[in-house]
Motif scaffolding. Sequence first.
Motif, mmCIF file in Angstrom:
data_model
loop_
_atom_site.group_PDB
_atom_site.id
_atom_site.type_symbol
_atom_site.label_atom_id
_atom_site.label_comp_id
_atom_site.label_asym_id
_atom_site.label_seq_id
_atom_site.Cartn_x
_atom_site.Cartn_y
_atom_site.Cartn_z
ATOM 1 N N TYR A 31 0.839 -1.198 0.000
ATOM 2 C CA TYR A 31 0.000 0.000 0.000
ATOM 3 C C TYR A 31 0.871 1.245 0.000
ATOM 4 O O TYR A 31 1.932 1.280 0.598
ATOM 5 N N TYR A 32 0.365 2.284 -0.671
ATOM 6 C CA TYR A 32 1.072 3.562 -0.697
ATOM 7 C C TYR A 32 0.053 4.682 -0.646
ATOM 8 O O TYR A 32 -0.964 4.633 -1.336
ATOM 9 N N LEU A 33 0.324 5.654 0.196
ATOM 10 C CA LEU A 33 -0.527 6.839 0.269
ATOM 11 C C LEU A 33 0.103 7.933 -0.570
ATOM 12 O O LEU A 33 1.199 8.393 -0.262
ATOM 13 N N GLN A 34 -0.563 8.323 -1.610
ATOM 14 C CA GLN A 34 -0.062 9.383 -2.483
ATOM 15 C C GLN A 34 -0.679 10.693 -1.994
ATOM 16 O O GLN A 34 -1.711 11.148 -2.489
ATOM 17 N N CYS A 35 -0.030 11.272 -0.963
ATOM 18 C CA CYS A 35 -0.572 12.486 -0.349
ATOM 19 C C CYS A 35 -0.664 13.636 -1.334
ATOM 20 O O CYS A 35 -1.515 14.517 -1.177
#
Length: 195
Positions: A31-35
Amino acid sequence: MNEDAILAEFRAAEALLEGHFVLSSGKHSAYYLQCARVLMSAERAGRLALALAQKLPRDLKAEIDLVVSPAMGGLIIGHEMGRALGVDAIFLERPEGQFTLRRGFAIEPGQKVLLVEDVVTTGLSSREAMKAVRAEGGIVLAEAALVDRSAGEAELGVPFYPLVSLNFPVYEPDALPPELAATPGIKPGSRKNAV
């Protein structure tokens, strides 16, 4: 703004990605949060910054002279936190691998700083940014971030106020689960990784 509302903002911006990602720490995650996506809406960025500012203790808010954030990830939320707190916001850059002030920015000796990040995973970038602030004579009072994905493990040396904590599993490069090992990792962040 409660945690469900915050996560709804990330989902609405399609900022929660799934796949095989190599994080700036060098660790891997599904998972990656692309802020950057959640912050691309000025209205949404402002709402999130106000919610984050509300998490800070009143006495801390009264002491903050300046918001400092590391570029690239912390730039937008740092600017919006400056607006929410009614103080100036500046950013650090890494033109040659170490954080430094550029563009005529300065920190006055003794100035009380709130460091603001988008995501904290291991705290390495935060600690490096704090070192740069202290080298300029600033006093880091605390750190605020949109997301703590360290599972509460990040050692920052100052009080830490994340808007939301997400504890997605992360893996060392030599200990990947089969489903991640089967696909190449993508480096979505702004920092070069040693992989």
